[in-house]
Write a protein that holds these residues in place. Structure first.
Motif: not given
Lengths: 288, 332
Positions: B43-44, B46-48, B54, B290-292, B294-296
């Motif tokens: 999923s990561v 997919f990050l541009p 990031e 972690s979502v808040a 963005r600690d992927i």
């Protein structure tokens, strides 16, 4: 006329549900007229008590809670509705295509859906929201504008939820595809789009409509949950989930303000569930 | 249908059908776990940009980005990174948090235990109650009890978790003052104190899960009571209690166990919201924080644990429902 007769036989729970839904729709559509103040306007001091001007007091920024609650009907329900519609367009279309064409297209789509459904929806949503956070632009549709964060939310949840719709649409259509009239249509050389629109869709409408109600409840609760976590609809958009989060600390002082938006969410889901329950009951012909 | 028939006859390929089915499910479960881990890992991708851009932001020079990517191992091909990630997890090493560089396993271990504690406590309350009321509703179908249970379950299913939680807080913490509204527990909290502080969160979870469990139990039993052999037993004049104990219960066990295992899976995910409401130091809270932030990497690790538990519990439901099916246990 037939429809009215059906309505007359509806149990009290279904009536209750329909009236509640109607009230919500009216509030959402006429929010501008009903709300005493605007959505984001700071009208007074912070955390004012309930009084004649501010019926439900003011929030942590001094905005009128009642007005935000009324605009919340438009935003929260609107976002959930948009998500459900998108989810049905995507999942429904793919499900019907998979059922009609069969073969490897069906296999590939179904296996992808299996994999996505193996991960709990909330967890997958959190993962995708982390990855796509802050990437969608604000868009303006003319009659309404959608903030970037809300757009991301709509797309992510619609994508995840479409897997459920796909499963149902495919299962329902599978039973219709084997019928003679579909065979006949195929033999006369009708295209895929024609078969789906004229043969499959009319015959699979009843279960899909009931499912729409259930999916709406699910999506609505999921989005409310995410907004409550601070990861869904973002401020300053008035939204019930975020309103609960923002006023949550008040509960320790015995103030029931956070319960009002939460109750608004609960009441609508209960209402939709009651109506769907009645519809399912009627279409399945069960009398228990 | 021909597939089913083949399993029933069984012996045609020299293997116990039940054993074959269980092995098949287990194999399928392993494949699912593998695919889920690939999905979470990728999923990561997919990050541009990638994690490096990031974290360092747009202003970082290409050199710093390159150095960072080398440090974290981002310069290697994705497949290689995936397998080293997986190998690390197999040894309990989840990598490092991007936000504070602490090892993720350190963050997770105590929280995972807390979450499991909360989930089991809720399960211990919810399962017996749900099965009891589900069975009662099915036996006295159409009675006042059944109808009120139906309306009640429909209502609680429709409630958002936080609504239930705040109502409970309002009643038990604010008005009665018997339970704390915040469950601050630590590793040193003694057992009974831990239970006491977890009462409200587990009660919330119970209410949320119980409705599903009750409805499914009721449906399973009603389905069963409609089958011909129950009618036969009734026609023979066997007493009601005998029918239920001797004929219905052995066959109902499979669907009920299935329902319970499925709901445990549901419960493990439901924990996330409840933990946040009660500030309970569990894995769900960590995931949300972690979502808040963005600690992927932490999001990935905790998602994997949640998804893995979910897959395993679903697998357990599958296997148990095969193992408790009397028809499969005594093949002809």
């Amino acid at each position: 006329m037939k429809f009215l007769k059906e309505l007359a036989t509806a149990p009290p729970t279904a009536w209750f549900g329909m009236i509640v839904i109607l009230v919500y729709v009216i509030v959402a559509v006429f929010a501008d007229i009903i709300a005493p103040f605007s959505e984001t306007e700071v009208v007074g001091d912070l955390y004012l008590e309930w009084d004649q001007t501010y019926w439900l007091g003011t929030d942590q920024l001094g905005r009128d809670v009642l007005s935000r609650l009324i605009y919340g009907a438009r935003n929260t329900v609107g976002i959930a509705l948009a998500t459900t519609i998108l989810s049905f367009l995507l999942g429904g279309t793919l499900g019907l295509i998979a059922a009609t064409l069969g073969g490897w297209i069906d296999q590939i789509l179904s296996r992808i859906v299996d994999v996505i459904m193996a991960i709990p929806q909330l967890i997958f949503a959190l993962l995708l929201l982390t990855v796509f956070a802050g990437r969608a632009p604000d868009i303006n549709l003319g009659f309404t504008s959608i903030a970037g964060a809300s757009l991301t939310l709509i797309l992510v949840i619609a994508f995840l939820d479409s897997t459920r719709v796909y499963r149902l649409a495919r299962a329902v259509a599978m039973n219709i595809v084997v019928m003679d009239f579909v065979e006949a249509a195929k033999l006369r050389g009708e295209g895929l789009g024609w078969i789906i629109r004229k043969e499959l869709l009319p015959n699979s409408m009843a279960p899909l409509v009931a499912e729409f109600g259930l999916r709406f409840c699910f999506v609505f609760l999921l989005i409310a949950g995410l907004s409550f976590l601070g990861l869904g609809v973002q401020p300053p958009t008035a939204d019930w989930g975020s309103m609960v989060k923002e006023s949550a600390t008040l509960i320790s002082y015995g103030d029931i303000t956070p319960l009002i938006p939460a109750g608004a969410i609960a009441l609508l889901t209960v209402a939709v569930n009651f109506v769907v329950d009645w519809m399912l009951h009627r279409s399945s012909g069960l009398k228990d | 249908m021909p597939k089913q028939a083949m399993y029933k006859r069984g012996d045609d390929n020299g293997m116990w059908p039940i054993l074959k089915m269980v092995t098949q499910r287990l194999a399928l479960g392993v494949v699912t776990l593998f695919v889920v881990s690939v999905l979470i890992f990728s999923s990561v991708e997919f990050l541009p940009g990638d994690i490096a851009t990031e974290i360092l932001g747009q202003a970082a020079t290409p050199e710093t980005v390159a150095q960072f990517r080398k440090d974290v191992g981002l310069d290697k091909p994705p497949v290689e990174r995936y397998f080293s990630w997986l190998a690390g997890i197999a040894q309990g090493d989840f990598g490092k948090s991007l936000a504070n560089q602490r090892p993720i396993s350190e963050l997770i271990s105590s929280r995972l235990w807390n979450t499991l504690f909360l989930a089991s406590m809720a399960a211990l309350i919810a399962v017996p109650l749900a099965v009891l009321f589900g069975v009662l509703a099915a036996l006295y179908r159409g009675s006042f009890l059944d109808r009120s249970i139906n309306v009640m379950t429909l209502t609680t299913i429709s409630f958002p978790e936080f609504f239930v939680a705040y109502i409970l807080i309002m009643i038990f913490a604010v008005n009665l003052g018997v339970f704390p509204s915040i469950s601050n527990i630590g590793p040193e909290t003694p057992f009974w104190d831990r239970v006491y502080r977890s009462v409200l969160p587990s009660l919330t979870l119970t209410l949320v899960v119980m409705a599903h469990m009750m409805r499914m139990t009721r449906a399973a039993i009603i389905n069963l009571l409609a089958s011909p052999y129950i009618e036969m037993a009734r026609l023979k004049g066997i007493t009601r209690s005998q029918i239920i104990i001797k004929h219905a219960l052995p066959n109902a066990l499979a669907p009920i166990i299935n329902v319970i295992a499925l709901n445990m899976a549901f419960l493990v995910v439901g924990v996330v919201l409840v933990e946040v409401v009660f500030v309970y130091p569990g894995l769900g809270q960590l995931l949300v924080d972690s979502v808040a932030k963005r600690d992927i990497t932490v999001v990935q690790a905790s998602s994997l644990i949640f998804a893995g538990t979910y897959v395993l519990l679903n697998l357990l439901a599958d296997v148990l429902s095969i193992l408790t099916n009397p028809r499969l246990l005594h093949p002809r």
